[in-house]
Design an enzyme around this catalytic site. Structure first.
Site, PDB file in Angstrom:
ATOM      1  CG  PHE A 215     -16.638  35.923  22.351  1.00 43.23           C
ATOM      2  CD1 PHE A 215     -15.368  35.406  22.553  1.00 43.23           C
ATOM      3  CD2 PHE A 215     -16.993  36.274  21.051  1.00 43.23           C
ATOM      4  CE1 PHE A 215     -14.479  35.237  21.497  1.00 43.23           C
ATOM      5  CE2 PHE A 215     -16.107  36.118  19.986  1.00 43.23           C
ATOM      6  CZ  PHE A 215     -14.849  35.589  20.205  1.00 43.23           C
ATOM      7  CG  ASP A 324     -22.679  40.843  20.324  1.00 40.79           C
ATOM      8  OD1 ASP A 324     -23.268  40.380  19.323  1.00 40.79           O
ATOM      9  OD2 ASP A 324     -21.470  40.673  20.543  1.00 40.79           O
ATOM     10  CE  LYS A 355     -21.333  33.194  16.647  1.00 35.60           C
ATOM     11  NZ  LYS A 355     -20.293  32.186  16.585  1.00 35.60           N
ATOM     12  CB  THR A 379     -13.468  47.324   0.691  1.00 37.00           C
ATOM     13  OG1 THR A 379     -12.286  48.021   0.995  1.00 37.00           O
ATOM     14  CG2 THR A 379     -13.573  47.052  -0.805  1.00 37.00           C
TER      15      THR A 379
HETATM   16  O1  PSZ Z   1     -13.214  31.826  19.090  1.00 40.94           O
HETATM   17  C1  PSZ Z   1     -13.894  32.606  18.412  1.00 40.94           C
HETATM   18  O2  PSZ Z   1     -13.429  33.530  17.720  1.00 40.94           O
HETATM   19  C2  PSZ Z   1     -15.367  32.487  18.478  1.00 40.94           C
HETATM   20  S1  PSZ Z   1     -16.086  31.147  19.079  1.00 40.94           S
HETATM   21  C3  PSZ Z   1     -17.604  31.804  18.976  1.00 40.94           C
HETATM   22  C4  PSZ Z   1     -17.580  33.052  18.513  1.00 40.94           C
HETATM   23  C5  PSZ Z   1     -16.292  33.435  18.183  1.00 40.94           C
HETATM   24  N1  PSZ Z   1     -18.678  33.841  18.463  1.00 40.94           N
HETATM   25  C6  PSZ Z   1     -18.659  35.051  17.767  1.00 40.94           C
HETATM   26  C7  PSZ Z   1     -19.325  36.244  18.340  1.00 40.94           C
HETATM   27  C8  PSZ Z   1     -20.312  36.155  19.339  1.00 40.94           C
HETATM   28  O3  PSZ Z   1     -20.700  34.964  19.826  1.00 40.94           O
HETATM   29  C9  PSZ Z   1     -20.884  37.331  19.831  1.00 40.94           C
HETATM   30  C10 PSZ Z   1     -21.945  37.287  20.880  1.00 40.94           C
HETATM   31  N2  PSZ Z   1     -20.486  38.519  19.361  1.00 40.94           N
HETATM   32  C11 PSZ Z   1     -19.552  38.640  18.407  1.00 40.94           C
HETATM   33  C12 PSZ Z   1     -18.950  37.516  17.870  1.00 40.94           C
HETATM   34  C13 PSZ Z   1     -17.918  37.687  16.806  1.00 40.94           C
HETATM   35  O4  PSZ Z   1     -18.353  37.175  15.613  1.00 40.94           O
HETATM   36  P1  PSZ Z   1     -17.297  36.725  14.491  1.00 40.94           P
HETATM   37  O5  PSZ Z   1     -16.645  35.473  14.981  1.00 40.94           O
HETATM   38  O6  PSZ Z   1     -18.131  36.549  13.277  1.00 40.94           O
HETATM   39  O7  PSZ Z   1     -16.322  37.841  14.367  1.00 40.94           O
END
Ligand code: PSZ
Length: 496
Positions: A215, A324, A355, A379
């Protein structure tokens, strides 16, 4: 399910009697890392309660996009590891806004940073950081971000969120690859014109290798690298980039060392083949992106040797090695960055974060730095008010020794999860974790979901990951007495 639970309980009661006779700490006598935190959960209704349901209705009239809202929260009353919902239920939060609360709710260090009039302008004015950074921004970045940079990665760029950080990490890899290809030459007129029409040679056919179960976010390049659930991807265009198999290890890993080694070898062979295949098609693999522990995909682990081999593959094939750490960074594994557990011979090329770091961003080596402005740009390019808060988070981690706390509490949590597994082997298996980034498998998805609901109604807010895993994503001020409370509730729910 009840019959299975009771059966399982009776079968193992005698053998594991010790697990129930545990000394539950007297919470009021514990030295709390979060001053003035509640002593335990306090429930008034089921979750979601009537007030949350009413708000859900109201919110739905506005957004028509509330299918994912679990319950509404009262962030004024929430404190430390305890999240208070709109119905006044006070829950021990072990999910923490999808793993993104570093010090608990309303930590005094963060509250005083907001109240400090010297910081006022950071909260009131949001600059376009790329063009008009605050005069003290370099100093703030140095203090908050460079001070905890992964060893060997001395460049950093802030971003607004996780996906945005990943998206720009991927861009870095492509820009770096083409810079090497051009070997000092400027881009041609043909390249400059063709890219404006999304055509080659200016728009390239380069690729990034990612892993099944990974992810990395929901923007388009990041989403192409995301493979944890179909609902994230359905209906959306994706690039044709190589997707490798992430090892499916058996736990405990020391018991299954040989099998796991064979499994990792199988995956490494496949990665070699995939890279050769894409390179031979003229779709050069410019980088690889991987989580140190696959979070959303089910808390899947791999060995340090596996990651050493991945780095070697990257080096041999001119690929950027992107780690990541959006979910695994900021101390949750007991080291500030999870990849530090691998002892790599050289640093990864790029490390992404967000996070618990409160600001998104990416660290990179000099080698990966771009040499023209406006290539990695947008931006906001982050938010300086979040960097002010991060500075306080880092100070508190150091002052309160929170990495050690996370290591110790994590070991205690894992030991307790193993006990849970031994007590109810028909229901639980595969407890695993580093620091407090822990998970345990439940026999199937339905059982897991009803267990999570039962736990929530008793005041323990946990999340799931993968197909049937319960994941633990507590704050850095999560302590052993919190683990005791969770375990007590697990036993209550299982005996119900
Ligand atoms: O469903 C979702 O969009 C979720 S549930 C948990 C996440 C997103 N985690 C975000 C995440 C991550 O766990 C890793 C390893 N890399 C990138 C991301 C993306 O971060 P955000 O959500 O801030 O774009």
């Amino acid at each position: 399910m009840t019959a299975v639970k009771i059966g399982s309980f009776c079968k193992h009661l005698r053998r594991n009697f010790a697990a129930f006779g545990r000394n539950v700490r007297n919470v009021s006598q514990v030295t709390k890392l979060f001053p003035g935190e509640y002593d335990g959960p306090m429930m008034k209704t089921q979750v979601p309660g009537p007030k949350s349901k009413e708000l859900q209705q109201q919110y739905n009239d506005i957004t028509k996009n509330v299918g994912h809202v679990m319950f509404f929260c009262d962030y004024n009353k929430s404190k430390g590891n305890y999240l208070v919902d709109a119905d006044g239920n006070c829950m021990l939060d072990v999910l923490t806004q999808i793993a993104s609360v570093p010090l608990g709710y309303n930590h005094p260090a963060l509250v005083s940073a907001v109240q400090d009039s010297a910081n006022l302008s950071f909260f009131v004015n949001r600059p376009a950081l790329g063009v008009h950074p605050n005069e003290d921004f370099p100093e703030k970045i140095q203090k908050a971000l460079i001070s905890i940079a992964p060893p060997g990665l001395n460049k950093v760029q802030t971003m607004a969120c996780g996906a945005c950080s990943v998206e720009n990490a991927i861009k870095h890899a492509f820009i770096w690859y083409m810079k090497n290809q051009r070997n000092g030459k400027l881009p041609s007129e043909e390249e400059l014109q063709s890219c404006m029409m999304n055509k080659g040679p200016g728009s390239t056919q380069l690729t990034i290798l990612s892993f099944k179960g990974g992810f990395h976010g929901r923007t388009f390049a990041a989403l192409t690298c995301t493979h944890s659930k179909a609902i994230h991807k359905l209906d959306l265009p994706a690039f044709d980039w190589p997707i490798a198999t992430f090892p499916k290890l058996k736990y405990p890993t020391d018991v299954y060392a040989d099998e796991n080694k064979a499994e990792e070898k199988r995956c490494l062979d496949e990665i070699h083949e995939l890279v050769q295949l894409y390179n031979s098609k003229g779709r050069h693999v410019a980088g690889m992106i991987i989580e140190p522990i696959q979070g959303e995909g089910g808390d899947n682990h791999a060995s340090a040797e596996f990651f050493h081999s991945l780095q070697r593959i990257c080096d041999e094939n001119n690929m950027a090695f992107i780690v990541d750490e959006v979910q695994s960074g900021c101390g949750v594994t007991g080291k500030f960055w999870a990849h530090e557990h691998w002892n790599l011979p050289t640093p990864p090329d790029i490390v992404t974060f967000s996070k618990k770091m409160l600001t998104g961003g990416l660290y990179y080596t000099d080698k990966l730095a771009v040499d023209t402005g406006f290539r990695i740009f947008n931006t906001w390019m982050g938010d300086p008010s979040k960097v002010i808060l991060l500075e306080k988070v880092i100070e508190t981690i150091q002052k309160d020794n929170l990495l050690q706390n996370t290591k110790d509490t994590g070991e205690y949590l894992l030991q307790n999860l193993k006990e849970l597994e031994n007590t109810y082997p028909d229901v639980f298996s595969a407890s695993r974790g580093v620091g407090t980034l822990c998970a345990i498998d439940v026999k199937n998805t339905n059982t897991m979901q009803s267990l999570l609901q039962d736990m929530r109604n008793k005041g323990i807010h946990l999340g799931s990951c993968g197909e049937k895993s319960i994941r633990f994503r507590p704050t850095l001020v999560f302590q052993k007495h919190h683990v005791d409370i969770i375990m007590e509730m697990f036993h209550k729910v299982m005996m119900n």
